[in-house]
Design an enzyme around this catalytic site. Structure first.
Site, PDB file in Angstrom:
ATOM      1  N   PHE A  93      24.480  36.449 -12.686  1.00  0.00           N
ATOM      2  CA  PHE A  93      23.113  36.621 -12.170  1.00  0.00           C
ATOM      3  C   PHE A  93      22.587  38.031 -12.404  1.00  0.00           C
ATOM      4  CE2 PHE A  93      24.821  33.291  -9.387  1.00  0.00           C
ATOM      5  CZ  PHE A  93      23.746  32.435  -9.181  1.00  0.00           C
ATOM      6  N   THR A 140      16.038  32.377 -17.479  1.00  0.00           N
ATOM      7  CA  THR A 140      14.744  32.186 -16.821  1.00  0.00           C
ATOM      8  C   THR A 140      13.804  31.376 -17.709  1.00  0.00           C
ATOM      9  OG1 THR A 140      12.728  33.354 -16.165  1.00  0.00           O
ATOM     10  CG2 THR A 140      14.127  34.494 -17.723  1.00  0.00           C
ATOM     11  N   ASP A 141      12.842  30.693 -17.092  1.00  0.00           N
ATOM     12  CA  ASP A 141      11.852  29.960 -17.895  1.00  0.00           C
ATOM     13  C   ASP A 141      10.942  30.913 -18.670  1.00  0.00           C
ATOM     14  OD1 ASP A 141      10.311  30.951 -15.779  1.00  0.00           O
ATOM     15  OD2 ASP A 141       9.362  29.029 -15.302  1.00  0.00           O
ATOM     16  N   GLU A 142      10.934  32.222 -18.287  1.00  0.00           N
ATOM     17  CA  GLU A 142      10.033  33.166 -18.966  1.00  0.00           C
ATOM     18  C   GLU A 142      10.404  33.369 -20.428  1.00  0.00           C
ATOM     19  OE1 GLU A 142       8.770  36.675 -16.992  1.00  0.00           O
ATOM     20  OE2 GLU A 142       8.700  35.701 -15.040  1.00  0.00           O
ATOM     21  N   TYR A 154      10.878  42.327 -19.972  1.00  0.00           N
ATOM     22  CA  TYR A 154      11.876  41.598 -19.164  1.00  0.00           C
ATOM     23  C   TYR A 154      12.297  40.315 -19.859  1.00  0.00           C
ATOM     24  CZ  TYR A 154      13.439  38.120 -15.771  1.00  0.00           C
ATOM     25  OH  TYR A 154      14.125  37.099 -15.139  1.00  0.00           O
ATOM     26  N   LYS A 209      15.919  39.022 -21.565  1.00  0.00           N
ATOM     27  CA  LYS A 209      16.628  37.797 -21.136  1.00  0.00           C
ATOM     28  C   LYS A 209      16.833  36.861 -22.333  1.00  0.00           C
ATOM     29  CE  LYS A 209      17.587  36.734 -17.414  1.00  0.00           C
ATOM     30  NZ  LYS A 209      18.808  36.959 -16.581  1.00  0.00           N
ATOM     31  N   HIS A 249       0.112  39.363 -19.321  1.00  0.00           N
ATOM     32  CA  HIS A 249       0.397  38.407 -18.241  1.00  0.00           C
ATOM     33  C   HIS A 249       0.455  36.954 -18.744  1.00  0.00           C
ATOM     34  CE1 HIS A 249      -0.780  37.461 -13.769  1.00  0.00           C
ATOM     35  NE2 HIS A 249       0.363  36.904 -14.120  1.00  0.00           N
TER      36      HIS A 249
HETATM   37  P1  NAD Z   1      17.362  40.664  -8.009  1.00  0.00           P
HETATM   38  O1  NAD Z   1      16.613  41.737  -8.697  1.00  0.00           O
HETATM   39  O2  NAD Z   1      17.022  40.299  -6.612  1.00  0.00           O
HETATM   40  O3  NAD Z   1      18.923  41.030  -8.006  1.00  0.00           O
HETATM   41  C1  NAD Z   1      19.574  41.542  -9.129  1.00  0.00           C
HETATM   42  C2  NAD Z   1      20.980  41.992  -8.698  1.00  0.00           C
HETATM   43  O4  NAD Z   1      21.667  42.460  -9.871  1.00  0.00           O
HETATM   44  C3  NAD Z   1      20.983  43.129  -7.688  1.00  0.00           C
HETATM   45  O5  NAD Z   1      21.929  42.889  -6.672  1.00  0.00           O
HETATM   46  C4  NAD Z   1      21.383  44.351  -8.513  1.00  0.00           C
HETATM   47  O6  NAD Z   1      22.084  45.344  -7.777  1.00  0.00           O
HETATM   48  C5  NAD Z   1      22.295  43.699  -9.560  1.00  0.00           C
HETATM   49  N1  NAD Z   1      22.362  44.489 -10.793  1.00  0.00           N
HETATM   50  C6  NAD Z   1      21.322  45.020 -11.509  1.00  0.00           C
HETATM   51  N2  NAD Z   1      21.796  45.724 -12.550  1.00  0.00           N
HETATM   52  C7  NAD Z   1      23.153  45.616 -12.509  1.00  0.00           C
HETATM   53  C8  NAD Z   1      24.209  46.102 -13.325  1.00  0.00           C
HETATM   54  N3  NAD Z   1      23.960  46.879 -14.401  1.00  0.00           N
HETATM   55  N4  NAD Z   1      25.483  45.778 -13.016  1.00  0.00           N
HETATM   56  C9  NAD Z   1      25.749  45.019 -11.937  1.00  0.00           C
HETATM   57  N5  NAD Z   1      24.801  44.542 -11.104  1.00  0.00           N
HETATM   58  C10 NAD Z   1      23.517  44.846 -11.396  1.00  0.00           C
HETATM   59  O7  NAD Z   1      17.287  39.402  -8.975  1.00  0.00           O
HETATM   60  P2  NAD Z   1      17.129  37.847  -8.619  1.00  0.00           P
HETATM   61  O8  NAD Z   1      15.703  37.533  -8.398  1.00  0.00           O
HETATM   62  O9  NAD Z   1      18.140  37.491  -7.602  1.00  0.00           O
HETATM   63  O10 NAD Z   1      17.523  37.215 -10.039  1.00  0.00           O
HETATM   64  C11 NAD Z   1      18.875  36.924 -10.340  1.00  0.00           C
HETATM   65  C12 NAD Z   1      18.959  36.335 -11.734  1.00  0.00           C
HETATM   66  O11 NAD Z   1      18.178  35.156 -11.797  1.00  0.00           O
HETATM   67  C13 NAD Z   1      18.417  37.250 -12.826  1.00  0.00           C
HETATM   68  O12 NAD Z   1      19.252  37.125 -13.952  1.00  0.00           O
HETATM   69  C14 NAD Z   1      17.020  36.705 -13.118  1.00  0.00           C
HETATM   70  O13 NAD Z   1      16.660  36.961 -14.453  1.00  0.00           O
HETATM   71  C15 NAD Z   1      17.245  35.236 -12.865  1.00  0.00           C
HETATM   72  N6  NAD Z   1      16.061  34.466 -12.433  1.00  0.00           N
HETATM   73  C16 NAD Z   1      15.312  34.880 -11.386  1.00  0.00           C
HETATM   74  C17 NAD Z   1      14.238  34.099 -10.931  1.00  0.00           C
HETATM   75  C18 NAD Z   1      13.380  34.523  -9.754  1.00  0.00           C
HETATM   76  O14 NAD Z   1      12.375  33.851  -9.473  1.00  0.00           O
HETATM   77  N7  NAD Z   1      13.717  35.559  -9.024  1.00  0.00           N
HETATM   78  C19 NAD Z   1      13.942  32.897 -11.580  1.00  0.00           C
HETATM   79  C20 NAD Z   1      14.724  32.503 -12.669  1.00  0.00           C
HETATM   80  C21 NAD Z   1      15.797  33.287 -13.070  1.00  0.00           C
HETATM   81  O1  DAU Z   2       9.679  32.352 -13.814  1.00  0.00           O
HETATM   82  C1  DAU Z   2      10.864  32.968 -13.408  1.00  0.00           C
HETATM   83  C2  DAU Z   2      10.611  34.434 -13.166  1.00  0.00           C
HETATM   84  O2  DAU Z   2       9.830  34.517 -11.976  1.00  0.00           O
HETATM   85  C3  DAU Z   2      11.880  35.253 -13.047  1.00  0.00           C
HETATM   86  O3  DAU Z   2      12.558  35.236 -14.277  1.00  0.00           O
HETATM   87  C4  DAU Z   2      11.569  36.696 -12.656  1.00  0.00           C
HETATM   88  O4  DAU Z   2      12.772  37.400 -12.421  1.00  0.00           O
HETATM   89  C5  DAU Z   2      10.742  36.696 -11.397  1.00  0.00           C
HETATM   90  O5  DAU Z   2      10.365  38.017 -11.081  1.00  0.00           O
HETATM   91  C6  DAU Z   2       9.498  35.820 -11.554  1.00  0.00           C
HETATM   92  O6  DAU Z   2       8.570  36.410 -12.493  1.00  0.00           O
HETATM   93  P1  DAU Z   2       6.975  36.432 -12.233  1.00  0.00           P
HETATM   94  O7  DAU Z   2       6.421  37.572 -12.982  1.00  0.00           O
HETATM   95  O8  DAU Z   2       6.380  35.099 -12.427  1.00  0.00           O
HETATM   96  O9  DAU Z   2       7.018  36.716 -10.632  1.00  0.00           O
HETATM   97  P2  DAU Z   2       6.144  37.687  -9.700  1.00  0.00           P
HETATM   98  O10 DAU Z   2       6.480  37.341  -8.299  1.00  0.00           O
HETATM   99  O11 DAU Z   2       6.240  39.099 -10.121  1.00  0.00           O
HETATM  100  O12 DAU Z   2       4.653  37.196  -9.996  1.00  0.00           O
HETATM  101  C7  DAU Z   2       4.263  35.858  -9.734  1.00  0.00           C
HETATM  102  C8  DAU Z   2       2.805  35.718 -10.139  1.00  0.00           C
HETATM  103  O13 DAU Z   2       2.014  36.501  -9.237  1.00  0.00           O
HETATM  104  C9  DAU Z   2       2.502  36.255 -11.523  1.00  0.00           C
HETATM  105  O14 DAU Z   2       1.480  35.453 -12.115  1.00  0.00           O
HETATM  106  C10 DAU Z   2       1.964  37.662 -11.267  1.00  0.00           C
HETATM  107  C11 DAU Z   2       1.280  37.505  -9.932  1.00  0.00           C
HETATM  108  N1  DAU Z   2       1.293  38.708  -9.066  1.00  0.00           N
HETATM  109  C12 DAU Z   2       2.482  39.314  -8.837  1.00  0.00           C
HETATM  110  C13 DAU Z   2       2.536  40.449  -8.053  1.00  0.00           C
HETATM  111  C14 DAU Z   2       3.855  41.147  -7.795  1.00  0.00           C
HETATM  112  C15 DAU Z   2       0.110  39.176  -8.504  1.00  0.00           C
HETATM  113  O15 DAU Z   2      -0.971  38.585  -8.701  1.00  0.00           O
HETATM  114  N2  DAU Z   2       0.172  40.289  -7.721  1.00  0.00           N
HETATM  115  C16 DAU Z   2       1.332  40.966  -7.483  1.00  0.00           C
HETATM  116  O16 DAU Z   2       1.302  42.004  -6.775  1.00  0.00           O
END
Ligand code: NAD
Ligand code: DAU
Length: 336
Positions: free
Chosen positions: A81, A125-127, A150, A154, A276
């Site tokens: 992760f 990620t779907d991104e 980002y 990925k 965006h």
């Molecule tokens: P997050 O930013 O909350 O957590 C990331 C974690 O990784 C943290 O605990 C951080 O300390 C650790 N980390 C960062 N750099 C590191 C390094 N060099 N070595 C070891 N640990 C390190 O992220 P999240 O939202 O929990 O996402 C987790 C994974 O899921 C990521 O790979 C992200 O791309 C993927 N993902 C996230 C989402 C989302 O909506 N948040 C959706 C799809 C996929």
């Molecule tokens: O789709 C999966 C991804 O979702 C993960 O891979 C990423 O780690 C995670 O950060 C997330 O990416 P997004 O860029 O979609 O998430 P975020 O919450 O940053 O933004 C969601 C939407 O809201 C996006 O269209 C941008 C918008 N946004 C975000 C922020 C932080 C705003 O309008 N205002 C804001 O302040």
């Protein structure tokens, strides 16, 4: 018996996954390997620190010595992760994204080969698929077209994972999930940022026209999907996960305002995020048909529970909204 190296277990999804898996499987052992960056928080797993099947190691996935030391703990599987995860931060500085997300994955893949693992799961990620128009869905065969630093980092990592499977026969699986929400999410992402701002009667910054669409999934549904991909995923395959819950940001923003009883005057339209992506929507039928998985948490229920979680964890929020956070917030949003 499995002894799983979970990287990034102190972040949002990783901490939810560790708590979920330890409860779901009474035999699994977990080694949580995390560098504790700004997004990593030991408090996210404070309830598990004395758990007999859990251990924490502080280390950096991009550091070979750190990773080898962790692998020497008798690791049988890797679920990766750890990442730099926030798009806006990748626009400010892509360096840490390339280092952690690309080099970190390469180092882990090499360690997986050297030590041997039953399964290597890459949390992608779907991104990586880029942006959709008004119709259509991402499937596992949609070409990769990442648009932000980002998502580019990925996608690069995914290509390395697939190359290690193809070239070396490493038993890899890649998961690509849509936007997660739930407890312990760092308040830089839309849902926790807006909830925590609104709880303090602060404005919420909506990018551009607010009609960008995301497909929301509760973090526990994602965790169940990762577990299924780890146990039953076929080596070399990719599995998409999504919530079948598309929503424009402005609709979600107004829903949050309503649930929290706050006025729409707290909405601030701000400059759009550069590059965006307009719309994400996941076709998760492959995971449904081949892994027996489906999203279970209705968005209304999950969102109400998430709001309640933040309301009752304001000390956790306060500890995160520290000096570094304020500096980031200023840089990203200025004066709202
Ligand atoms: P997050 O930013 O909350 O957590 C990331 C974690 O990784 C943290 O605990 C951080 O300390 C650790 N980390 C960062 N750099 C590191 C390094 N060099 N070595 C070891 N640990 C390190 O992220 P999240 O939202 O929990 O996402 C987790 C994974 O899921 C990521 O790979 C992200 O791309 C993927 N993902 C996230 C989402 C989302 O909506 N948040 C959706 C799809 C996929
Ligand atoms: O789709 C999966 C991804 O979702 C993960 O891979 C990423 O780690 C995670 O950060 C997330 O990416 P997004 O860029 O979609 O998430 P975020 O919450 O940053 O933004 C969601 C939407 O809201 C996006 O269209 C941008 C918008 N946004 C975000 C922020 C932080 C705003 O309008 N205002 C804001 O302040």
């Amino acid at each position: 018996m499995a002894r799983v190296l979970v990287t990034g277990g102190c972040g949002f999804i990783g901490s939810n996954f560790i708590r979920y898996l330890l409860a779901a499987d009474a035999t699994v052992e977990i080694v949580n390997f995390d560098a504790l960056t700004y997004a990593g928080n030991l408090a996210n797993l404070a309830d598990l620190q004395d758990h007999p099947r859990y251990r924490f190691i502080r280390g950096d996935v991009a550091d070979r010595d750190d990773v080898r030391m962790a692998m020497q703990q008798g690791i049988t599987d890797i679920i990766h992760f750890a990442a730099e995860s926030h798009v806006d931060r990748s626009i400010h500085d892509s360096g840490p994204f390339v280092r952690t997300n690309v080099i970190g994955t390469q180092v882990l893949l090499d360690a997986a080969r050297e030590f041997g693992v039953n399964k290597y799961v890459q949390i992608s990620t779907d991104e990586v698929y880029g942006s959709l128009g008004e119709t259509g869905y991402f499937t596992e065969t949609t070409p990769l077209h990442p648009n932000s630093p980002y998502s580019a980092s990925k996608a690069a990592a995914d290509l390395l994972v697939q190359a290690y499977h193809h070239t070396f026969g490493l038993p890899t699986v890649i998961t690509r999930c849509s936007n997660n929400y739930g407890p312990y999410q760092f308040p830089e992402k839309l849902i926790p940022l807006f909830i925590t701002n609104l709880l303090q009667d602060q404005p919420v910054p909506v990018y551009g026209d607010g009609w960008h669409v995301r497909d929301w999934i509760h973090v526990l549904d994602h965790c169940r999907g990762v577990e299924a991909a780890w146990r039953y995923g076929r080596p070399g395959e990719v599995y998409n996960f999504g919530g079948r819950c598309e929503m424009p940001n402005i609709v979600l923003t107004k829903l949050l305002l309503k649930l929290l009883g706050k006025p729409e005057s707290l909405i601030r339209y701000v400059a759009d995020r550069p590059g965006h992506d307009r719309r994400y929507a996941i076709d998760c039928s492959k995971a449904e048909q081949t892994l027996g998985w489906r999203p279970q948490v209705p968005f209304e229920t999950g969102l109400a529970e998430t709001i309640a979680w933040y309301q009752t964890h304001m000390a956790w929020v306060a500890s995160i909204k520290n000096k570094d956070y304020v500096n980031y917030y200023q840089k990203q949003y200025g004066q709202l």
